[in-house]
Scaffold this motif. Structure first.
Motif, PDB file in Angstrom:
ATOM      1  N   ASN A 209       0.835  -1.201   0.000  1.00  0.00           N
ATOM      2  CA  ASN A 209       0.000   0.000   0.000  1.00  0.00           C
ATOM      3  C   ASN A 209       0.869   1.249   0.000  1.00  0.00           C
ATOM      4  O   ASN A 209       1.780   1.397   0.816  1.00  0.00           O
ATOM      5  CB  ASN A 209      -0.915   0.030   1.227  1.00  0.00           C
ATOM      6  CG  ASN A 209      -1.885  -1.124   1.247  1.00  0.00           C
ATOM      7  OD1 ASN A 209      -2.187  -1.693   0.198  1.00  0.00           O
ATOM      8  ND2 ASN A 209      -2.367  -1.481   2.414  1.00  0.00           N
ATOM      9  N   GLY A 210       0.593   2.176  -0.918  1.00  0.00           N
ATOM     10  CA  GLY A 210       1.335   3.424  -0.972  1.00  0.00           C
ATOM     11  C   GLY A 210       2.696   3.315  -1.625  1.00  0.00           C
ATOM     12  O   GLY A 210       3.433   4.301  -1.691  1.00  0.00           O
ATOM     13  N   ALA A 211       3.051   2.147  -2.129  1.00  0.00           N
ATOM     14  CA  ALA A 211       4.360   1.952  -2.751  1.00  0.00           C
ATOM     15  C   ALA A 211       4.259   2.077  -4.269  1.00  0.00           C
ATOM     16  O   ALA A 211       3.187   1.919  -4.855  1.00  0.00           O
ATOM     17  CB  ALA A 211       4.920   0.579  -2.384  1.00  0.00           C
ATOM     18  N   ILE A 212       5.381   2.365  -4.895  1.00  0.00           N
ATOM     19  CA  ILE A 212       5.509   2.240  -6.345  1.00  0.00           C
ATOM     20  C   ILE A 212       6.021   0.835  -6.605  1.00  0.00           C
ATOM     21  O   ILE A 212       7.110   0.469  -6.164  1.00  0.00           O
ATOM     22  CB  ILE A 212       6.487   3.288  -6.906  1.00  0.00           C
ATOM     23  CG1 ILE A 212       5.973   4.698  -6.620  1.00  0.00           C
ATOM     24  CG2 ILE A 212       6.688   3.075  -8.399  1.00  0.00           C
ATOM     25  CD1 ILE A 212       6.956   5.786  -6.994  1.00  0.00           C
ATOM     26  N   LEU A 213       5.220   0.032  -7.294  1.00  0.00           N
ATOM     27  CA  LEU A 213       5.558  -1.375  -7.518  1.00  0.00           C
ATOM     28  C   LEU A 213       6.253  -1.532  -8.862  1.00  0.00           C
ATOM     29  O   LEU A 213       5.723  -1.124  -9.894  1.00  0.00           O
ATOM     30  CB  LEU A 213       4.287  -2.225  -7.489  1.00  0.00           C
ATOM     31  CG  LEU A 213       4.470  -3.729  -7.764  1.00  0.00           C
ATOM     32  CD1 LEU A 213       5.290  -4.391  -6.665  1.00  0.00           C
ATOM     33  CD2 LEU A 213       3.117  -4.405  -7.900  1.00  0.00           C
ATOM     34  N   PHE A 214       7.463  -2.095  -8.852  1.00  0.00           N
ATOM     35  CA  PHE A 214       8.130  -2.396 -10.125  1.00  0.00           C
ATOM     36  C   PHE A 214       8.311  -3.909 -10.222  1.00  0.00           C
ATOM     37  O   PHE A 214       8.558  -4.597  -9.225  1.00  0.00           O
ATOM     38  CB  PHE A 214       9.469  -1.658 -10.248  1.00  0.00           C
ATOM     39  CG  PHE A 214      10.615  -2.297  -9.518  1.00  0.00           C
ATOM     40  CD1 PHE A 214      11.469  -3.169 -10.165  1.00  0.00           C
ATOM     41  CD2 PHE A 214      10.853  -2.004  -8.184  1.00  0.00           C
ATOM     42  CE1 PHE A 214      12.533  -3.751  -9.499  1.00  0.00           C
ATOM     43  CE2 PHE A 214      11.923  -2.580  -7.503  1.00  0.00           C
ATOM     44  CZ  PHE A 214      12.761  -3.457  -8.163  1.00  0.00           C
ATOM     45  N   LEU A 215       8.164  -4.425 -11.417  1.00  0.00           N
ATOM     46  CA  LEU A 215       8.239  -5.862 -11.653  1.00  0.00           C
ATOM     47  C   LEU A 215       9.110  -6.124 -12.878  1.00  0.00           C
ATOM     48  O   LEU A 215       9.014  -5.412 -13.876  1.00  0.00           O
ATOM     49  CB  LEU A 215       6.834  -6.445 -11.885  1.00  0.00           C
ATOM     50  CG  LEU A 215       5.840  -6.263 -10.737  1.00  0.00           C
ATOM     51  CD1 LEU A 215       4.426  -6.623 -11.199  1.00  0.00           C
ATOM     52  CD2 LEU A 215       6.239  -7.108  -9.536  1.00  0.00           C
ATOM     53  N   GLU A 216       9.958  -7.136 -12.794  1.00  0.00           N
ATOM     54  CA  GLU A 216      10.775  -7.533 -13.939  1.00  0.00           C
ATOM     55  C   GLU A 216      10.746  -9.043 -14.064  1.00  0.00           C
ATOM     56  O   GLU A 216      10.599  -9.759 -13.070  1.00  0.00           O
ATOM     57  CB  GLU A 216      12.217  -7.025 -13.788  1.00  0.00           C
ATOM     58  CG  GLU A 216      12.955  -7.478 -12.526  1.00  0.00           C
ATOM     59  CD  GLU A 216      13.673  -8.820 -12.643  1.00  0.00           C
ATOM     60  OE1 GLU A 216      13.710  -9.391 -13.761  1.00  0.00           O
ATOM     61  OE2 GLU A 216      14.173  -9.299 -11.616  1.00  0.00           O
ATOM     62  N   ASP A 217      10.851  -9.518 -15.272  1.00  0.00           N
ATOM     63  CA  ASP A 217      10.978 -10.954 -15.512  1.00  0.00           C
ATOM     64  C   ASP A 217      11.412 -11.154 -16.953  1.00  0.00           C
ATOM     65  O   ASP A 217      11.345 -10.229 -17.772  1.00  0.00           O
ATOM     66  CB  ASP A 217       9.661 -11.701 -15.232  1.00  0.00           C
ATOM     67  CG  ASP A 217       9.915 -13.034 -14.540  1.00  0.00           C
ATOM     68  OD1 ASP A 217      10.880 -13.729 -14.943  1.00  0.00           O
ATOM     69  OD2 ASP A 217       9.185 -13.376 -13.604  1.00  0.00           O
ATOM     70  N   THR A 218      11.869 -12.324 -17.271  1.00  0.00           N
ATOM     71  CA  THR A 218      12.297 -12.617 -18.632  1.00  0.00           C
ATOM     72  C   THR A 218      12.065 -14.093 -18.906  1.00  0.00           C
ATOM     73  O   THR A 218      12.120 -14.933 -18.002  1.00  0.00           O
ATOM     74  CB  THR A 218      13.782 -12.273 -18.837  1.00  0.00           C
ATOM     75  OG1 THR A 218      14.142 -12.491 -20.203  1.00  0.00           O
ATOM     76  CG2 THR A 218      14.688 -13.123 -17.944  1.00  0.00           C
ATOM     77  N   GLY A 219      11.755 -14.408 -20.167  1.00  0.00           N
ATOM     78  CA  GLY A 219      11.598 -15.796 -20.571  1.00  0.00           C
ATOM     79  C   GLY A 219      10.341 -16.468 -20.058  1.00  0.00           C
ATOM     80  O   GLY A 219      10.250 -17.695 -20.067  1.00  0.00           O
ATOM     81  N   GLU A 220       9.367 -15.688 -19.591  1.00  0.00           N
ATOM     82  CA  GLU A 220       8.112 -16.261 -19.097  1.00  0.00           C
ATOM     83  C   GLU A 220       7.047 -16.213 -20.192  1.00  0.00           C
ATOM     84  O   GLU A 220       6.976 -15.272 -20.964  1.00  0.00           O
ATOM     85  CB  GLU A 220       7.607 -15.483 -17.870  1.00  0.00           C
ATOM     86  CG  GLU A 220       8.418 -15.695 -16.612  1.00  0.00           C
ATOM     87  CD  GLU A 220       8.105 -17.009 -15.921  1.00  0.00           C
ATOM     88  OE1 GLU A 220       7.441 -17.874 -16.541  1.00  0.00           O
ATOM     89  OE2 GLU A 220       8.526 -17.181 -14.762  1.00  0.00           O
ATOM     90  N   TYR A 221       6.215 -17.258 -20.234  1.00  0.00           N
ATOM     91  CA  TYR A 221       5.092 -17.267 -21.172  1.00  0.00           C
ATOM     92  C   TYR A 221       4.033 -16.263 -20.709  1.00  0.00           C
ATOM     93  O   TYR A 221       3.854 -16.044 -19.507  1.00  0.00           O
ATOM     94  CB  TYR A 221       4.477 -18.655 -21.235  1.00  0.00           C
ATOM     95  CG  TYR A 221       5.360 -19.688 -21.895  1.00  0.00           C
ATOM     96  CD1 TYR A 221       5.558 -19.672 -23.278  1.00  0.00           C
ATOM     97  CD2 TYR A 221       5.997 -20.670 -21.139  1.00  0.00           C
ATOM     98  CE1 TYR A 221       6.371 -20.619 -23.887  1.00  0.00           C
ATOM     99  CE2 TYR A 221       6.812 -21.620 -21.741  1.00  0.00           C
ATOM    100  CZ  TYR A 221       6.995 -21.586 -23.117  1.00  0.00           C
ATOM    101  OH  TYR A 221       7.803 -22.511 -23.708  1.00  0.00           O
TER     102      TYR A 221
END
Length: 233
Positions: A209-221
């Motif tokens: 809550n109240g955060a800036i969410l960053f997401l990374e991934d590679t090679g996923e369907y």
């Protein structure tokens, strides 16, 4: 234990200075698929920044891991008791950090704040440390794959800065694709998408809550990415 609230309670470890000692650790997979020169090249770069490098003695491999769960947890914690070590850089990710979260002494980390760098599988350690201690860590390149000069330069500028880093500009000729423009403020939390999803329901995922969410991934369907996002939602 509840998550530390966003804001002034965030704790930053002391910045790096020339002559500081840095430990290279392997809390996840072993180094099997990386040629030895990858590590030596990164050590040369770090030494060129005036840092003293302490490569971690390689543990006996355990299956696909860099050692048993207890060995890797003890190796991780040992550097927080060594006053000479000012930063911990992960050699590589892979898999395995989830298995040691319950074996780490977070009270020790809280008492001895240090710079901690890594990404991918290391996401689990980043989020657990923040959840348990309020200490912020650095989502950055692995030593075995130290990345482009742009990444290394920004990392070192950030690790040695005594103040907020400020604006980060894209590399020349590169730009992000924005799906929706806007402005936001808050603690930056996240990391590897699959690891964030696996922490749901555990005592190691901070409140977002109240955060800036960053997401990374590679090679996923695409269907797996959709599943991870549905689980988080």
């Amino acid at each position: 234990m509840s998550s530390p609230p966003p804001g002034p309670s965030l704790r930053r470890p002391p910045p790096l200075r020339p002559g500081d000692r840095v430990a290279l650790i392997s809390p996840s997979s072993h180094q099997g698929r990386y040629p030895p020169e990858y590590l030596s090249d990164a050590v040369t770069v770090l030494q060129g920044w005036g840092l003293r490098i302490e490569p971690e003695p390689e543990l006996a491999r355990h299956l696909y891991l860099a050692g048993t769960d207890l060995e890797r947890a003890r190796q991780f914690g040992r550097h927080y008791t060594d006053p000479e070590v000012k930063a911990l850089f992960c050699a590589r990710g892979g898999y395995g950090s989830l298995r040691i979260l319950e074996k780490i002494d977070y009270h020790l980390i809280r008492k001895n704040p240090k710079i901690f760098v890594g990404f991918s599988d290391i996401t689990a350690l980043h989020l657990a440390i923040y959840r348990k201690t309020g200490l912020f860590t650095f989502h950055g390149p692995m030593v075995a794959d130290f990345g482009a000069a742009y990444n290394r330069l920004h990392l070192m500028q950030m690790l040695t800065s005594k103040t907020a880093f400020g604006a980060i500009h894209f590399p020349k000729g590169r730009q992000a694709k924005f799906l929706r423009l806007g402005r936001a403020a808050g603690p930056l939390l996240g990391g590897n998408l699959s690891l964030v999803a696996k922490l749901v329901g555990t005592p190691f995922l901070p409140a977002l809550n109240g955060a800036i969410l960053f997401l990374e991934d590679t090679g996923e369907y695409p269907h797996r990415i959709d599943g991870y996002l549905a689980q988080l939602r």
